[in-house]
Design a protein around this motif. Structure first.
Motif, PDB file in Angstrom:
ATOM      1  N   SER A  77       0.830  -1.208   0.000  1.00  0.00           N
ATOM      2  CA  SER A  77       0.000   0.000   0.000  1.00  0.00           C
ATOM      3  C   SER A  77       0.867   1.262   0.000  1.00  0.00           C
ATOM      4  CB  SER A  77      -0.963   0.005   1.196  1.00  0.00           C
ATOM      5  OG  SER A  77      -0.247   0.078   2.405  1.00  0.00           O
ATOM      6  N   ARG A  81       0.051   4.452  -2.281  1.00  0.00           N
ATOM      7  CA  ARG A  81      -0.045   5.818  -1.730  1.00  0.00           C
ATOM      8  C   ARG A  81       0.933   6.764  -2.422  1.00  0.00           C
ATOM      9  NH1 ARG A  81      -0.273   2.945   3.107  1.00  0.00           N
ATOM     10  NH2 ARG A  81       1.899   3.431   3.569  1.00  0.00           N
ATOM     11  N   SER A  84      -0.334   7.577  -5.860  1.00  0.00           N
ATOM     12  CA  SER A  84      -1.505   8.460  -5.747  1.00  0.00           C
ATOM     13  C   SER A  84      -1.082   9.893  -5.450  1.00  0.00           C
ATOM     14  CB  SER A  84      -2.446   7.960  -4.651  1.00  0.00           C
ATOM     15  OG  SER A  84      -2.997   6.720  -5.012  1.00  0.00           O
ATOM     16  N   ARG A  88      -1.807  13.186  -7.770  1.00  0.00           N
ATOM     17  CA  ARG A  88      -2.455  14.407  -7.263  1.00  0.00           C
ATOM     18  C   ARG A  88      -1.591  15.639  -7.493  1.00  0.00           C
ATOM     19  NH1 ARG A  88      -4.141  10.937  -3.307  1.00  0.00           N
ATOM     20  NH2 ARG A  88      -2.450  11.446  -1.882  1.00  0.00           N
ATOM     21  N   ALA A  99      -8.920  10.465 -14.251  1.00  0.00           N
ATOM     22  CA  ALA A  99      -9.006   9.935 -12.889  1.00  0.00           C
ATOM     23  C   ALA A  99      -8.479   8.505 -12.898  1.00  0.00           C
ATOM     24  CB  ALA A  99     -10.449   9.971 -12.402  1.00  0.00           C
ATOM     25  N   THR A 100      -7.617   8.203 -11.965  1.00  0.00           N
ATOM     26  CA  THR A 100      -7.036   6.871 -11.870  1.00  0.00           C
ATOM     27  C   THR A 100      -7.178   6.363 -10.449  1.00  0.00           C
ATOM     28  OG1 THR A 100      -5.416   7.457 -13.562  1.00  0.00           O
ATOM     29  CG2 THR A 100      -4.962   5.492 -12.255  1.00  0.00           C
ATOM     30  N   ARG A 101      -7.720   5.171 -10.335  1.00  0.00           N
ATOM     31  CA  ARG A 101      -7.827   4.507  -9.037  1.00  0.00           C
ATOM     32  C   ARG A 101      -6.618   3.579  -8.906  1.00  0.00           C
ATOM     33  NH1 ARG A 101     -12.590   2.379  -9.673  1.00  0.00           N
ATOM     34  NH2 ARG A 101     -11.793   0.398 -10.397  1.00  0.00           N
ATOM     35  N   ILE A 102      -5.853   3.737  -7.843  1.00  0.00           N
ATOM     36  CA  ILE A 102      -4.633   2.954  -7.640  1.00  0.00           C
ATOM     37  C   ILE A 102      -4.809   2.097  -6.394  1.00  0.00           C
ATOM     38  CG2 ILE A 102      -2.147   3.047  -7.264  1.00  0.00           C
ATOM     39  CD1 ILE A 102      -2.216   5.836  -8.628  1.00  0.00           C
ATOM     40  N   SER A 103      -4.571   0.804  -6.558  1.00  0.00           N
ATOM     41  CA  SER A 103      -4.653  -0.103  -5.416  1.00  0.00           C
ATOM     42  C   SER A 103      -3.530  -1.128  -5.506  1.00  0.00           C
ATOM     43  CB  SER A 103      -6.008  -0.811  -5.388  1.00  0.00           C
ATOM     44  OG  SER A 103      -6.174  -1.599  -6.559  1.00  0.00           O
ATOM     45  N   GLU A 120      -6.173   1.768 -12.458  1.00  0.00           N
ATOM     46  CA  GLU A 120      -7.375   1.636 -13.262  1.00  0.00           C
ATOM     47  C   GLU A 120      -7.934   2.999 -13.615  1.00  0.00           C
ATOM     48  OE1 GLU A 120      -9.533  -2.252 -12.005  1.00  0.00           O
ATOM     49  OE2 GLU A 120      -8.803  -1.256 -10.173  1.00  0.00           O
ATOM     50  N   GLU A 122     -10.559   5.638 -14.916  1.00  0.00           N
ATOM     51  CA  GLU A 122     -12.008   5.778 -14.800  1.00  0.00           C
ATOM     52  C   GLU A 122     -12.495   6.609 -15.970  1.00  0.00           C
ATOM     53  OE1 GLU A 122     -12.569   7.387 -10.899  1.00  0.00           O
ATOM     54  OE2 GLU A 122     -11.958   5.530  -9.937  1.00  0.00           O
ATOM     55  N   SER A 128      -6.358   0.855 -18.371  1.00  0.00           N
ATOM     56  CA  SER A 128      -5.849   0.413 -17.080  1.00  0.00           C
ATOM     57  C   SER A 128      -4.543  -0.335 -17.298  1.00  0.00           C
ATOM     58  CB  SER A 128      -6.863  -0.499 -16.391  1.00  0.00           C
ATOM     59  OG  SER A 128      -8.047   0.220 -16.119  1.00  0.00           O
TER      60      SER A 128
END
Length: 167
Positions: A77, A81, A84, A88, A99-103, A120, A122, A128
């Motif tokens: 993680s 972080r 991310s 930003r 917009a990108t979702r990061i996990s 991923e 959006e 992705s």
């Protein structure tokens, strides 16, 4: 002849990935300046015959690089972080509406630990990307397999194959 041999890093295939014509084994010379470790093998499947695009590399990490990699492997993680935060802070107007979702989460195969990460996009116009790593301790060194591809399933499958055959 021996002097010439020292000028080239001969390409080596990555154990555990297909050895057919779709997979391009890349020469290591261009990767030799990597600050983070010693490249052992790099391969990619990028063309239309490939079920999905994928790049695989095996690196041997030492010293501070190995220490830093161990920290990410223990808590993936941290990587999510960090990425991310970079996203930003990106003030490029061309990427402002992306917009990108990061996990990231832990992953293991054949007794080796690592992680899988997803970036991923959006929205309809985004793509992705998925990546992952598995590592094996070798004395003070850390030998790491990295995979980047178009699907989580493909990345995880490649990591499993590498763990079973190369590590």
């Amino acid at each position: 002849m021996a002097a010439l041999a020292g000028c080239i890093a001969v390409p080596r295939s990555v154990e555990g990935v297909p050895s057919d014509a779709e997979w391009l084994v890349l020469p290591l010379r261009s990767w030799a300046a990597i600050e983070h470790g010693e490249p052992e093998a790099v391969a990619a499947c990028l063309g239309p015959p490939c079920a999905e695009r994928m790049k695989v590399s095996i690196l041997r990490l030492r010293g501070d690089q190995a220490r830093d990699a161990r920290a990410v492997l223990a808590d993936p993680s941290r990587l999510a972080r960090g990425l991310s935060e970079l996203a930003r802070a990106d003030d490029n107007p061309r990427r402002a509406d992306v917009a990108t979702r990061i996990s990231a989460e832990r992953f293991s195969a054949d007794g080796l630990s690592g992680f899988v990460i997803a970036l991923e996009g959006e929205g309809a116009r985004t793509r992705s990307a998925f990546g992952g790593a598995l590592a094996r301790e070798e004395g003070a060194d850390l030998r790491v397999a990295f995979v980047v591809g178009d699907s989580r399933e493909g990345v995880e499958g490649a990591l499993r194959q590498i763990a079973a055959r190369a590590f």
